[in-house]
Each structure stands twice: as structure tokens, then as C-alpha cells.
Design an enzyme around this catalytic site. Structure first.
Site, short mmCIF file in Angstrom:
data_model
loop_
_atom_site.label_atom_id
_atom_site.label_comp_id
_atom_site.label_asym_id
_atom_site.label_seq_id
_atom_site.Cartn_x
_atom_site.Cartn_y
_atom_site.Cartn_z
N GLU A 1 0.90 -0.97 -0.01
CA GLU A 1 0.05 0.17 0.08
C GLU A 1 1.07 1.23 -0.02
O GLU A 1 0.53 2.05 -0.76
CB GLU A 1 -0.84 0.09 1.26
CG GLU A 1 -2.00 1.00 1.16
CD GLU A 1 -1.46 2.24 1.98
OE1 GLU A 1 -2.37 3.38 2.17
OE2 GLU A 1 -0.32 2.43 2.54
N HIS B 1 4.49 7.62 10.09
CA HIS B 1 5.55 7.41 8.94
C HIS B 1 7.22 7.47 9.67
O HIS B 1 7.87 8.15 9.23
CB HIS B 1 5.45 8.10 7.83
CG HIS B 1 4.36 7.53 6.81
ND1 HIS B 1 4.08 8.09 5.58
CD2 HIS B 1 3.60 6.45 7.04
CE1 HIS B 1 3.02 7.35 5.03
NE2 HIS B 1 3.05 6.32 5.83
#
Length: 501
Positions: A301, A428
Site C-alpha cells: 500500500e 511514518h
């Protein structure tokens, strides 16, 4: 490969039909019962397993095709297979993986920079030049940019657009500075672009970008940008598990992604979603279902929704029509969370999903209301794993708790937590580990998932039949997505936040 896909589909359908009646002796799943079978300990145990996979290797992440990601995929496959309740298979595919090392110095001082995924390599020493506006049209780029490093604000258009326009203007490379506090990771969305050739490109923080602009205004500023990009093809897998019982012509599908970014193990993004779905899948084995339920665990993804796009595009029209709806669960345990529901009816962000999406949104609203929890909408712009489903006219919905967007005062009043701080400060980043999970949100949303699964496994009466009158035209939706402004008010997050603005 086409033959292999058809064999998967044929065997999948035949097994479901052949084995379906064997599960009828179990009690029918009930939306008031299944959520109560979801326990925090099981969720945390599963999330810990993912962290262990990541930390077992020097990379300390679960990037697709890497060793920890392979461990993740195999773990999900084994756990589902051993229940005996599902037909389970791994769908192989090959995608381009890339990573990079980088260094940025400006007038001899080092700055943090992050190479955007799919950026070419470069070692350029050149003057910095500020690009006008947001760098989204050719007219924004100075005429004397040749051989220089372009400095561009984030916003409005994709990073790929900024990269290509920089190359067309003759820039040696490009730096994009953030438009909110903090560092910035991004992707060009693919190894090549129909727009043209890429200029090497990296992201820097808002503070550094503003400081560099002030330096440029005072005189010539020389930068050295070094990027060493590595590219290889990797074989990777989706994991698909469908109940042996239930009507295989009326499928309730749900999913989340199995990979992380390079920076860390991705325990919230999206370990929270896939472990929640796994725990729900295990709880469901105690019951029978009227409609087949398909659990999907997507690969790659973070590199461009590759696994989910590959899967949906591998289905012919007949197989796609069997999927009555798709539910997406990506980042459902953010530490400074807000409870957000995808805006299926378009009332908040003016983008309506395929017919049935509004009903999915209403179901989650009703559930949160029933447990006395507040909720807000989140932008349904197609830049998550539901994208391929929406573009093929399949209604979609789901839950999200936020990424790097800053929590507002209003959100803090609704959900608690700290205003002025990111919904997920470790989004992230290497800190997206077990300590990054909000346990309350994890349990609330996992039980909401179970409620939706149990509801739709029993009845799809609220979802319109799939036919030509209910299919959103792909071109119309794609254009709407391009027009949708990306304001960070919905929490942003995951791949969709890395391709633009």
C-alpha cells in the site's frame, strides 16, 4: 498469470459453495454479540507479534517484500488457515521496490531531507532557486532554473507534477518543503509518469524551507543534494480469506494493508487495521453467516496502493459484482486520536461514494451513537486501499483515527487528547511501535468493525443491488478526486498523504 487468476477465482467460488452448508449448525452471527468477543489482549498480542517481526531484523520495518513483511504475510496466512473456517490463499504479484540514501548540505550546513519514493539518483551541487506559488504549472518556474535546485512549497498538486515540471524547466533537482510543521515523506506514485521524466526530488521541513528562502533572499545559496536510489522487482503477496459458509454471490469484503514505510515497524499504520481484522476473523469462526465475508490483507500500500489495485483489477466484471461492499481499516489506533468515518454520502467533503457508501457511513454513525462516542467525517478522496473498489463502482466505507494532521481544539473537546499536537506524532516514523497505540481507540474501532461485519454478514438489505444505475462512472470520480482540495482537516494519512500536497 491470467490462467492462474481464473483458477483462484474458480476454486474460491467452488469451495465456498461446496463447504457452505457445513457451517449451518453454528449460531448465526449477531451484531450485538460479535463485538463483545473482541478483547484488547488479543489485539495487543497480535500487534506485538508484528513489532517482533520488524525488530528481528536490522531494517526494523515491515516494508513490502522484506523479511519482516514476509513474516507478516505468512503469519496472517497461517492464523487464518488453521481455523478451518476460511478458504485462504496468497495472491502473488511483482512490484517495483525502491529505497534511497540521501544527504543535503546548504552552504556547508547539513539539513535533514527525505528522498521521495521513485526519485532518480543525483549528486548535484548548484544554487538554490525559489519556485513561485506552489509549482503546479510551468509558469511558476523561473526561466533561469537550468542547472539549479528548485525549492518548492508543498501543496495543491502531486509531488510527481512538481518533479516533472522541475525537470522540464531544466532543474538539476528539486526540494519540496512542508506546508505544516514537521518533516515530510512523499512518493512520486510510480517508477514512471505519463507527465514526463522526473527530476530527483526530496522533502524537507517547513522550518528548513522557510530558513532557506530567507537565505536566498539575502544572496546566492549553494546546495549539494546527494541521492542514491536503489530499485528492484520484488515478489509479494496479498492474503485473501473468505468464509466457507455464506452466499458467495453476496460478499462482504474488508481489508487493511500489511506493509510499513521504511522508517519504522508500522504498528498503527497499519498494524492496527490488519490485527483488528484478524481478531474479528477469528471471532467470526464461532458463528454461521448468511452472506460470505472476505478478509483482505493488502501488500505494498505504501508504494501506491499496489496490492489492492492488483486484486480488484484481476477480477472480471462478474466477480467484482459479487462484492456488495468494501470496508477499509487503516490506522485505527492513533495515539492522539479522533474517531473518523469515511464521508460516504459526500455531505462533508462533496465527494459521494458509489451507491451504498452513504448507508455504510450511517451504520458506523449509528454504532458510535449507540456506545455514546462522538465522531467526525474524514475525506473520502480514494487515496487509500478503497480506491480501486470505488473506481469500479463498489460501495465503500470504514474508519480512521488520524495521521500527521494537528488535533483541533474542537476535536480535543470531543475526543480528549491534546490540541495542537498531531493525531499521530509518529506517523511514518520509527516511533510507530507498540507504544504508539491508543488502546481505547484500538478496542472501540475493532468492536465497530465486528459490528459492521456481523450486520452485513446477516443482511445486505440496506445496500442497493449492484447494477449500471448504481455504478459511479470511473472518469467522473477520478476527476472529482483531482479537484478535491487536501486540507488536512480530516487527519490525512498513509499513502494518500504522500502523493500530493
Amino acid at each position: 498469470m491470467v490462467t492462474m487468476k481464473l483458477l483462484y477465482l474458480t476454486s474460491f467460488a467452488s469451495l465456498a459453495v461446496a463447504n457452505g452448508p457445513g457451517w449451518d449448525w453454528k449460531p448465526r452471527v449477531h451484531p450485538k454479540v460479535l463485538p463483545q468477543m473482541i478483547h484488547l489482549w488479543d489485539l495487543l498480542q497480535g500487534a506485538q507479534q508484528l513489532e517482533d517481526f520488524a525488530y528481528a531484523y536490522p531494517e526494523r520495518n515491515r516494508v513490502f517484500g522484506g523479511r519482516a513483511h514476509e513474516d507478516t504475510v505468512n503469519y496472517l496466512y497461517r492464523e487464518l488457515k488453521k481455523t478451518g473456517y476460511y478458504d485462504v490463499y496468497k495472491q502473488p504479484q511483482v512490484h517495483q521496490w525502491t529505497r534511497a540514501d540521501q544527504a543535503l548540505t546548504v552552504d556547508g550546513q547539513s539539513y535533514d531531507a527525505t528522498t521521495m519514493t521513485y526519485s532518480p539518483s543525483v549528486n548535484a551541487t548548484a544554487p538554490l532557486a525559489v519556485v513561485n506559488n506552489l509549482g503546479c504549472v510551468e509558469a511558476d518556474y523561473p526561466a533561469d532554473l537550468t542547472g539549479k535546485i528548485a525549492l518548492i512549497s508543498r501543496g495543491e498538486c502531486t509531488f510527481a507534477t512538481k518533479s516533472v515540471l522541475s525537470a522540464k524547466a531544466g532543474a538539476a533537482a528539486a526540494l519540496v518543503y512542508n506546508n505544516i510543521e514537521g518533516s515530510m515523506a512523499g512518493t512520486l506514485g510510480g517508477a514512471t509518469s505519463e507527465l514526463g521524466a522526473y527530476a530527483p526530488i526530496a522533502g524537507i521541513s517547513l522550518a528548513d524551507g522557510q530558513a532557506l528562502i530567507q537565505m536566498i533572499q539575502a544572496g546566492t545559496v549553494t546546495a549539494n543534494l546527494w541521492i542514491d536510489s536503489q530499485v528492484e522487482n520484488r515478489t509479494t503477496y496479498n492474503v485473501i480469506a473468505q468464509t466457507k459458509g455464506g452466499d458467495p454471490n453476496n460478499v462482504v469484503a474488508l481489508g487493511g494493508h500489511t506493509d510499513s514505510v521504511e522508517a519504522g515497524p508500522g504498528i498503527n499504520d497499519d498494524g492496527s487495521g490488519i490485527i483488528s481484522n484478524l481478531v474479528v476473523a477469528k471471532a467470526l469462526t464461532r458463528f454461521s453467516v448468511k452472506n460470505a465475508v472476505r478478509f483482505c490483507f493488502w501488500t505494498a500500500e505504501e508504494f501506491g496502493l499496489l496490492g489492492s489495485n492488483y486484486y480488484v483489477n484481476s477480477l472480471n466484471a462478474t466477480e467484482q459484482a459479487k462484492i456488495r461492499l468494501y470496508l477499509n481499516f487503516d490506522m485505527i489506533a492513533s495515539p492522539n486520536y479522533a474517531l473518523m468515518i469515511y464521508d460516504g454520502d459526500g455531505s462533508a467533503f462533496n465527494l459521494t461514494g458509489p451507491a451504498g457508501s452513504a448507508q455504510i457511513e450511517r451504520l458506523f454513525e449509528d454504532y458510535y451513537t449507540s456506545i455514546r462516542k462522538p465522531f467526525v467525517p474524514t475525506e473520502f478522496n480514494g487515496r487509500s486501499d478503497y480506491q480501486a473498489f470505488i473506481l469500479n463502482g463498489i460501495p465503500a466505507g470504514g474508519l480512521f483515527t488520524g495521521a500527521e494532521a494537528i488535533k483541533t481544539e474542537e476535536q480535543a473537546q470531543l475526543f480528549g487528547g491534546q490540541a495542537g499536537v498531531a493525531l499521530d506524532a509518529n506517523y511514518h516514523a520509527k516511533g510507530d511501535n507498540m507504544t504508539n497505540l491508543n488502546r481505547e481507540a484500538f478496542l472501540i474501532n475493532s468492536r465497530a468493525t465486528a459490528f459492521a461485519v456481523a450486520t452485513y454478514a446477516n443482511s445486505l438489505d440496506s445496500i442497493p443491488p449492484r447494477n449500471m444505475t448504481t455504478v459511479v462512472k470511473r472518469s467522473q470520480l477520478e476527476q472529482a478526486m483531482k479537484r478535491t482540495p487536501h486540507t488536512h482537516t480530516g487527519g490525512t494519512g498513509c499513502y494518500k498523504d504522500r502523493v500530493e500536497q
